[in-house]
Design an enzyme around this catalytic site. Structure first.
Site, short mmCIF file in Angstrom:
data_model
loop_
_atom_site.label_atom_id
_atom_site.label_comp_id
_atom_site.label_asym_id
_atom_site.label_seq_id
_atom_site.Cartn_x
_atom_site.Cartn_y
_atom_site.Cartn_z
N ARG A 137 -17.88 -60.37 23.73
CA ARG A 137 -17.55 -58.95 23.92
C ARG A 137 -16.62 -58.48 22.80
NH1 ARG A 137 -17.29 -61.17 29.19
NH2 ARG A 137 -15.02 -61.38 29.05
N CYS A 157 -15.54 -40.56 9.46
CA CYS A 157 -15.95 -39.80 10.65
C CYS A 157 -16.54 -40.76 11.70
CB CYS A 157 -16.94 -38.72 10.28
SG CYS A 157 -16.27 -37.44 9.20
N ARG A 177 -15.04 -39.74 15.28
CA ARG A 177 -13.90 -38.86 15.54
C ARG A 177 -14.26 -37.39 15.39
NH1 ARG A 177 -12.20 -36.43 11.05
NH2 ARG A 177 -12.70 -37.39 9.03
N ASP A 180 -20.05 -32.74 12.61
CA ASP A 180 -20.63 -31.45 12.24
C ASP A 180 -22.05 -31.45 12.82
OD1 ASP A 180 -22.06 -29.44 10.92
OD2 ASP A 180 -21.02 -29.72 9.02
#
Length: 276
Positions: A137, A157, A177, A180
């Site tokens: 994990r 981004c 984060r 567009d």
């Protein structure tokens, strides 16, 4: 109807009808003419794509599939920050005088880190764990390195990927984060769907679910009319993705190993301004 189109439409309608406008703030992004680039946004958008059912490329307008993959390979396979090694010019606005985007994206993936098994960069560590510890994990990457942010042309981004194996299926969470919606949303979805297929094929798994988590999903003020136009269109059926089955090494993939079949899309002739 393409499921990617359904998700895009639902997200954009929600942003336009219920989103928050940042017009009262002094924002960093701006248009080429110097005007501030304001947005309408929604916080915390989560979309799920089942890659067993279809490849999530939108049909409301054309996605330049080969350029999309070229950028993906530039970041994840070549681990480059040099825009001269990229066939498109999408990063030119953020390049420095040397033609690089600094210590961003591919650069971060190329840095080696120490583990008890030896030194790996982030991509090679993922490949190692998928082969040797598929139950783990802890299979993830993160390129949002605070120590290097001041030397990046643009803060990442799409900054984090988490991989998880369930049975014979490899699943991925993409954390972003900022998004567009008109310019980059489906571009990123297609890229990370391809990345999931790549990791799955070379590790002996099937590509499963791509979960896309967006902190700030926004539509820029000068994109609103274009988005409204796309919302009026009727999507085409989903295209089919074909991948060269002979590629067994992550670093052997080329753009030509990925082919879209029956890709129909609406023509979109309007030039889209990009906020920088």
């Amino acid at each position: 109807m393409s499921y990617a189109d359904e998700i895009f439409k639902a997200n954009c309608r929600d942003i336009l009808e219920n989103g928050f406008s940042d017009e009262q703030f002094q924002v960093r992004p701006h248009w080429e003419d110097g005007a501030p680039a304001h947005t309408i946004k929604q916080f915390g958008v989560v979309n799920r794509y089942d890659l067993q059912k279809e490849f999530p490329i939108m049909t409301l307008r054309k996605v330049y599939f080969k350029s999309c993959i070229d950028e993906l390979l530039w970041i994840w396979q070549k681990k480059s920050n040099d825009v001269h090694k990229l066939k498109s010019h999408i990063w030119d606005a953020w390049a420095d005088e040397n033609g690089t985007i600094g210590k961003a994206y591919g650069y971060q993936l190329s840095v080696k880190h120490k583990y008890k098994e030896g030194e790996f960069d982030q991509v090679d560590r993922v490949l190692y764990d998928l082969k040797n510890h598929p139950e783990s994990r802890r299979i993830l990457t993160n390129i949002y390195n605070h120590h290097d942010l001041s030397e990046m042309g643009l803060y990442p981004c799409a900054y984090s990927v988490t991989l998880n194996v369930s049975g014979n299926r490899l699943n991925m969470i993409l954390n972003q984060r900022s998004q567009d919606m008109l310019v980059a949303n489906n571009w990123n979805v297609c890229q990370y769907a391809i990345l999931l297929h790549m990791f799955a094929q070379v590790s002996g798994f099937e590509a499963g679910t791509l979960l896309h988590v967006i902190a700030d999903a926004h539509i820029y003020d000068r994109h609103i009319d274009a988005v409204k136009g796309l919302l009026e269109l009727e999507p085409y059926p989903a295209a089919k993705l074909r991948i060269n089955p002979d590629v067994k090494d992550f670093y052997d993939f080329t753009v030509d190993d990925f082919v879209l079949e029956d890709y129909q899309y609406h023509e979109f002739k309007e030039k889209i301004p990009v906020a920088i």
